[in-house]
Scaffold this active site. Structure first.
Site, PDB file in Angstrom:
ATOM      1  CG  ASP A   8      12.649  33.189  59.917  1.00 40.46           C
ATOM      2  OD1 ASP A   8      12.605  34.422  60.022  1.00 40.46           O
ATOM      3  OD2 ASP A   8      12.757  32.423  60.895  1.00 40.46           O
TER       4      ASP A   8
ATOM      5  CG  HIS B  10       6.917  25.075  51.621  1.00 34.92           C
ATOM      6  ND1 HIS B  10       8.165  24.519  51.699  1.00 34.92           N
ATOM      7  CD2 HIS B  10       6.898  25.773  50.464  1.00 34.92           C
ATOM      8  CE1 HIS B  10       8.881  24.878  50.657  1.00 34.92           C
ATOM      9  NE2 HIS B  10       8.132  25.642  49.877  1.00 34.92           N
TER      10      HIS B  10
ATOM     11  CD  GLU C 149      13.987  33.809  63.568  1.00 34.13           C
ATOM     12  OE1 GLU C 149      12.904  33.759  62.963  1.00 34.13           O
ATOM     13  OE2 GLU C 149      15.005  33.213  63.186  1.00 34.13           O
TER      14      GLU C 149
END
Length: 543
Positions: free
Chosen positions: A187, A122, A303
Site C-alpha cells: 500500500d 520504516h 482490503e
C-alpha cells in the site's frame, strides 16, 4: 534517494571475499579528513577505542560517519519509540563498500560488533538498528549500486533487475515507461525493495498475486560471511528461500529480479460500508475467491478496514462531501462500521467492459444498502494514494511521531472471536485508536512455504493491522492496548502470527517460526555464523 557521498579519489581493493560471477567495483577515498566524528561521542578518539581505530584503517573510512546528526538519525525509526545508538553509520557509494565492512567484521573476530542494513527506516520496533554496531545506510547507493533495468526472457517473461536500496515508487515509475508494473505492490510505495522482501511485502493485491516475496526470480545477497552471492530457486536455493521473509538475518539484499506484468491505465475504486461483521467477512472471502474461477470477473485489489469515531478522519476524505453526514449518522447508530475497499483495473482494451464486469462482481453483496461509493482514478494515482496524506502530515509536523503498530496474521476460523474480543471489547471500549485499522483476507496458496515468512495454517487467513498514530505523550497507551490484544489471542488459543514480528526471547521466536525454526537456525549458522547481521530483530544472542 541519493544522500551525499564523497568524491572518489582512488580505487577500492579489487579482490572481494566473493563467489559472485560479477564482482562489484567502485572507487573509495583513502583521505580520512572527511570522516565525521562527534566530539562528545565515545568513539571520537581513535587512540582510546580499538573499534574506532580499526574502522578508520579501512579503505572505506571516508564513508563512515560518527557525527551526532548521523548517529541520531540511525538511532530511531518510523516507530519513534525505540532508540538504539550505533557506533557508526556507513554510507556506501558502491556494493564493495558494504562487502568490505562485512568481510572485515567476519575476519576480525577480536573486535565484535554488529551490522544492520537500513533503507528508509520504516520499521517501527528497532529492527534496522545496531546498538554499538554499524548501520549501513542503503539509500546512499543511489544509482551507483543497481539501478532498475527491464528485460524479457522466454522462461520468465518480463522482469526488472532492481537495487535492494531502491524505493518501490521509483521502480514503478521506471517500469511504467515500458508499459509494465511489478506484479504486486504494497500500500505504501516509499519503502525499499530490500526492506519489504526481508519481511514479505503485503497489500490489497496479495490475495490475487501473492506477497512480493513470491514474485522474485533471483537475488544478489551479501551474506554474514562477506560473500557476494547470486541466488534463485535453481542456484543457491537455500539462501534464496531463507532470505525472502528472513528479516535480514542471512544477508543484505543488493539486487532483486522481480516479475512484471502489463500495466493497466486506470482503476475503478469502490468502498462499501457494512454494519454486520459476518456479512463483511463473507463478502471479502467471496471477492478474493473469484479470481480462481474467472479472471475477468475478479477484482485486482481487496482490503477492509474498521471505522470508529476516533479514526474516521483517516477515511472521511474518500466520501463525497454531500454523503459525509449520512456516513457519520450510520456510524453513530452502530458505533463500529466495516468497509471493503476494492479496485478493478482497466486499460483501453477493457474500458468498454469494466463497468459491467464490476457490476457482476459486486452483485448480491450484503453491504448496507445505498452505502456504495466509487471513484475512477489513474492507476499510478491509486497505487500512490498514501503519498498525499504523507505530505500533509509532514507539513503539519505529524509524520515523525510515535507509531506503535501491531500487525497480525489471524486464522479465518476465529475472526468472529476477533471481532467480539478485540474490535468491540478492546478497541471500541478503550477508544484510543486514531490510525488505520486494516482487516483483509489472503489466500494461503499464493504463498511459498519454502520461504522464511510464516502464516496461519488455514486456506484463508486475515491480515489485521492496527496502524496507531499518537502524540509523544500517549503512545504508551497504545502499547498497553497492543499487549491486551495479544493476551486475548493467547488466552483464547487463537493461533496467530505477527507480521513485522518483534519478540524478546528465543522461545517466542521458536513459537513464531514453528516447524521452520530448525531450518531458520541452520541457515543462520551457514550464512551468518558469527551473528553479525540485523541484531535489532533480537532473534539470536547478539552480544
Amino acid at each position: 534517494m541519493h544522500l551525499s557521498i564523497y568524491e572518489a579519489l582512488v580505487s577500492c581493493p579489487s579482490q572481494l571475499h566473493s563467489k559472485h560471477q560479477h564482482t562489484p567495483t567502485c572507487s573509495t577515498s583513502l583521505c580520512f579528513s572527511n570522516v565525521r566524528m562527534a566530539q562528545n561521542h565515545p568513539l571520537a578518539s581513535p587512540s582510546t577505542n580499538s573499534l574506532h581505530h580499526k574502522l578508520l584503517s579501512l579503505p572505506i573510512a571516508d564513508k563512515l560517519h560518527f557525527d551526532p546528526e548521523s548517529i541520531s538519525a540511525a538511532s530511531v525509526d518510523y516507530g519513534f519509540f525505540v532508540q538504539e545508538i550505533p557506533a557508526a553509520v556507513l554510507r556506501p557509494s558502491c556494493l564493495e563498500d558494504i562487502t568490505t565492512l562485512v568481510a572485515f567484521r567476519y575476519n576480525e573476530s577480536s573486535i565484535p560488533f554488529t551490522i544492520s542494513a537500513r533503507g528508509r527506516g520504516h520499521s517501527v520496533r528497532g529492527q534496522a538498528m545496531a546498538r554499538d554496531g554499524v548501520v549501513v545506510d542503503m539509500t546512499s547507493l543511489g544509482n551507483k549500486g543497481h539501478g532498475t533495468t527491464v528485460s524479457y526472457s522466454q522462461s520468465l517473461g518480463h522482469y526488472a533487475d532492481v537495487g535492494g536500496h531502491e524505493i518501490w515508487f521509483n521502480v514503478l515509475e521506471h517500469t511504467l515507461k515500458h508499459g509494465l508494473a511489478p506484479v504486486t505492490l504494497t500500500d505504501y510505495q516509499y519503502a525499499t525493495v530490500g526492506g519489504t522482501l526481508s519481511n514479505a511485502g503485503i497489500g490489497g493485491e496479495s490475495f490475487r498475486n501473492g506477497p512480493q516475496i513470491t514474485n522474485v526470480h533471483e537475488l544478489d545477497v551479501i551474506t554474514g560471511t562477506g560473500d557476494f552471492l547470486t541466488c534463485s530457486p535453481h542456484k543457491n536455493p537455500d539462501l534464496f528461500y531463507s532470505v525472502l521473509g528472513g528479516l535480514g538475518q542471512f544477508g543484505i539484499i543488493t539486487r532483486a529480479r522481480i516479475a512484471l506484468r502489463p500495466a493497466p491505465k486506470r482503476a475503478k475504486w469502490v468502498r462499501l460500508l457494512y454494519s454486520d461483521f459476518s456479512a463483511f467477512t463473507t463478502d471479502q472471502e467471496r471477492l478474493i475467491s473469484r479470481h480462481q474461477r474467472d479472471q475477468d470477473e475478479a477484482l485486482d485489489f481487496v482490503e477492509g478496514c474498521l471505522l470508529m469515531h476516533r479514526n474516521m478522519d483517516t477515511w472521511m476524505s474518500f466520501f463525497p462531501l454531500s454523503d459525509r453526514p449520512r456516513v457519520m449518522s450510520l456510524l453513530t447508530e452502530h458505533k463500529l462500521l466495516y468497509c471493503i475497499k476494492a479496485a478493478k483495473y482497466y486499460d483501453e482494451q477493457t474500458e468498454s467492459t469494466v463497468e459491467k464486469d464490476l457490476e457482476i462482481i459486486l452483485k448480491d453483496l450484503n453491504h448496507v444498502p445505498e452505502f456504495k461509493f466509487e471513484k475512477d482514478v489513474a492507476f499510478i494515482d491509486f497505487l500512490n494514494r498514501m503519498r498525499v496524506a504523507e505530505l500533509q502530515l509532514r507539513e503539519q509536523g505529524l509524520w515523525n511521531i510515535p507509531h506503535p503498530w501491531l500487525d497480525l496474521f489471524l486464522p479465518k476460523s476465529r475472526m468472529a472471536d476477533i471481532n467480539t474480543g478485540i474490535f468491540k471489547d478492546i478497541a471500541l471500549k478503550n477508544n484510543i485508536t486514531t490510525g488505520c485499522v486494516l482487516i483483509y483476507p489472503m489466500n494461503k496458496n499464493k504463498w511459498d512455504d519454502r520461504m522464511s515468512a510464516v502464516t496461519p495454517d488455514e486456506d484463508i487467513f486475515y491480515a489485521v493491522e492496527f496502524l496507531h498514530t499518537s502524540g509523544f505523550g500517549d503512545w504508551q497507551e497504545c502499547e498497553l492496548q497492543n499487549k491486551e490484544m495479544l493476551s486475548f489471542l493467547k488466552d483464547n488459543g487463537i493461533k496467530f502470527k505477527r507480521y513485522l514480528p518483534n519478540y524478546r526471547t528465543e522461545r517466542e521466536w521458536m513459537e513464531h517460526f514453528g516447524p521452520k525454526w530448525r531450518t531458520f537456525q541452520e541457515s543462520k549458522a551457514k550464512f551468518d555464523p558469527k551473528l553479525l547481521l540485523s541484531p535489532g530483530q533480537r532473534i539470536f544472542n547478539h552480544y
